[in-house]
Design a protein around this motif. Structure first.
Motif, mmCIF file in Angstrom:
data_model
loop_
_atom_site.group_PDB
_atom_site.id
_atom_site.type_symbol
_atom_site.label_atom_id
_atom_site.label_comp_id
_atom_site.label_asym_id
_atom_site.label_seq_id
_atom_site.Cartn_x
_atom_site.Cartn_y
_atom_site.Cartn_z
ATOM 1 N N SER A 9 -1.828 6.524 -5.828
ATOM 2 C CA SER A 9 -3.471 6.497 -5.154
ATOM 3 C C SER A 9 -3.753 8.089 -4.567
ATOM 4 C CB SER A 9 -3.539 5.643 -3.784
ATOM 5 O OG SER A 9 -3.113 4.460 -4.091
ATOM 6 N N LYS A 59 1.083 4.634 -2.567
ATOM 7 C CA LYS A 59 0.555 5.696 -1.932
ATOM 8 C C LYS A 59 0.618 7.024 -3.035
ATOM 9 C CE LYS A 59 1.085 8.581 2.173
ATOM 10 N NZ LYS A 59 1.462 8.948 3.668
ATOM 11 N N LYS A 60 1.782 7.292 -3.420
ATOM 12 C CA LYS A 60 1.874 8.493 -4.552
ATOM 13 C C LYS A 60 0.735 8.450 -5.617
ATOM 14 C CE LYS A 60 6.402 9.408 -3.404
ATOM 15 N NZ LYS A 60 7.876 9.801 -4.122
ATOM 16 N N ILE A 89 -1.759 4.987 5.846
ATOM 17 C CA ILE A 89 -0.853 4.278 4.984
ATOM 18 C C ILE A 89 0.545 4.999 5.232
ATOM 19 C CG2 ILE A 89 0.128 3.461 2.839
ATOM 20 C CD1 ILE A 89 -2.315 2.105 4.109
ATOM 21 N N THR A 90 1.272 4.526 6.160
ATOM 22 C CA THR A 90 2.651 5.642 6.539
ATOM 23 C C THR A 90 3.605 4.618 6.965
ATOM 24 O OG1 THR A 90 1.875 5.516 8.978
ATOM 25 C CG2 THR A 90 1.139 7.332 7.561
ATOM 26 N N SER A 116 0.633 -1.187 -0.068
ATOM 27 C CA SER A 116 -0.083 0.120 0.153
ATOM 28 C C SER A 116 0.906 1.170 0.040
ATOM 29 C CB SER A 116 -0.828 -0.051 1.355
ATOM 30 O OG SER A 116 -1.944 -1.171 1.237
ATOM 31 N N PHE A 117 1.922 1.415 0.769
ATOM 32 C CA PHE A 117 2.965 2.395 0.737
ATOM 33 C C PHE A 117 3.354 2.462 -0.576
ATOM 34 C CE2 PHE A 117 6.823 4.679 2.060
ATOM 35 C CZ PHE A 117 6.428 5.600 2.900
ATOM 36 N N TRP A 157 -5.332 7.340 2.332
ATOM 37 C CA TRP A 157 -3.847 7.050 2.242
ATOM 38 C C TRP A 157 -2.792 8.076 2.817
ATOM 39 C CZ3 TRP A 157 -2.241 3.083 -0.572
ATOM 40 C CH2 TRP A 157 -3.447 2.290 -1.156
ATOM 41 N N CYS A 158 -3.354 9.193 3.162
ATOM 42 C CA CYS A 158 -2.612 10.161 3.871
ATOM 43 C C CYS A 158 -2.223 9.765 5.451
ATOM 44 C CB CYS A 158 -3.253 11.591 4.063
ATOM 45 S SG CYS A 158 -3.183 12.440 2.481
#
Length: 250
Positions: A168, A165-166, A226-227, A161-162, A222-223
């Motif tokens: 998404s 991220k960009k 997902i970190t 997922s990470f 996502w912000c």
């Protein structure tokens, strides 16, 4: 090949992140397709398009996730499994770690670095720890180690997922901008005409509003979900679960 792709790990750790990333796109497609007309044809088109996108992005997510993993491991000062086995790491308390060392010595290998060896040759010590970890992985493949599989899937899900991220976030931003433009281009009322403006907002196609709300939700997901912190959290959980299998194996 198909059976391998659709195993539990691939579906949950690779495909689901992609599906979540594509939610806004799929919702947007659904809002523009009139499903009451050409239902079968439209459904087939959406399904084929979705499967192709999910498959391709899942391959990308895996590849990108592996690349990111190398950088993350450097930030973490080594793989969590290796790091937790080091004498200098305090994640597992000393008493518990000595029990684990003892079980490994009795059943797996007596080549566990001492504290002095670890300090003098950290790279060589890590190689020994990596051998132990790889052996544990080989011995913990089976249904009886489902909890370990679950933790591995959770880590894979957040890592992949990470990696997405960009992409998404870009999808969410572009769709929100596009919906804003379409809304204001078709809005016959001015902001100052607040009553009519609100009325128009409620007569807009329901799927349009739902797509906009879903896209905003996905943007915040996502912000904030997902970190790097969460990727590390689940990597650590998997590492601890793997190390603790020594009690189950022997």
């Amino acid at each position: 090949m198909v059976k391998l792709f659709f195993n539990e790990y691939n579906l949950k750790a690779r495909c689901i992140p992609v599906i979540i990333a594509c939610f806004p796109i799929l919702a947007l497609l659904a809002s523009f397709l009139d499903l009451n007309k050409f239902l079968i044809a439209n459904s087939i088109v959406v399904i084929i398009f979705s499967v192709i996108i999910i498959f391709l992005l899942s391959l990308y997510a895996r590849s990108k996730g592996k690349q990111l993993e190398k950088d993350l491991v450097k930030e973490w000062n080594g793989w969590p499994t290796t790091r937790f086995l080091r004498h200098g790491d305090q994640t597992i308390n000393k008493i518990e770690k000595q029990k684990i060392y003892q079980i490994i010595k009795e059943n797996l290998t007596d080549k566990i670095p001492t504290e002095d060896e670890e300090k003098n040759s950290p790279e060589e010590a890590d190689k020994q720890y990596n051998i132990i970890v790889n052996t544990l992985r080989m011995k913990t493949r089976g249904e009886e180690y489902y909890i370990l599989l679950y933790e591995n899937i959770s880590y894979g899900f957040f890592r992949n997922s990470f990696a997405l991220k960009k992409i998404s976030l870009s999808i969410s931003i572009f769709i929100m901008i596009g919906l804003f433009i379409m809304f204001f281009q078709n809005n016959p009322y001015h902001f100052c005409d607040f009553k009519n403006f609100i009325s128009y907002l409620f007569i807009v196609k329901l799927s349009f509003n739902l797509t906009f709300i879903l896209t905003i939700m996905m943007f915040f997901y996502w912000c904030f979900a997902i970190t790097k912190k969460n990727v590390k959290k689940y990597a650590d959980r998997y590492a601890l679960a793997l190390i603790n299998t020594v009690y189950q194996i022997w």
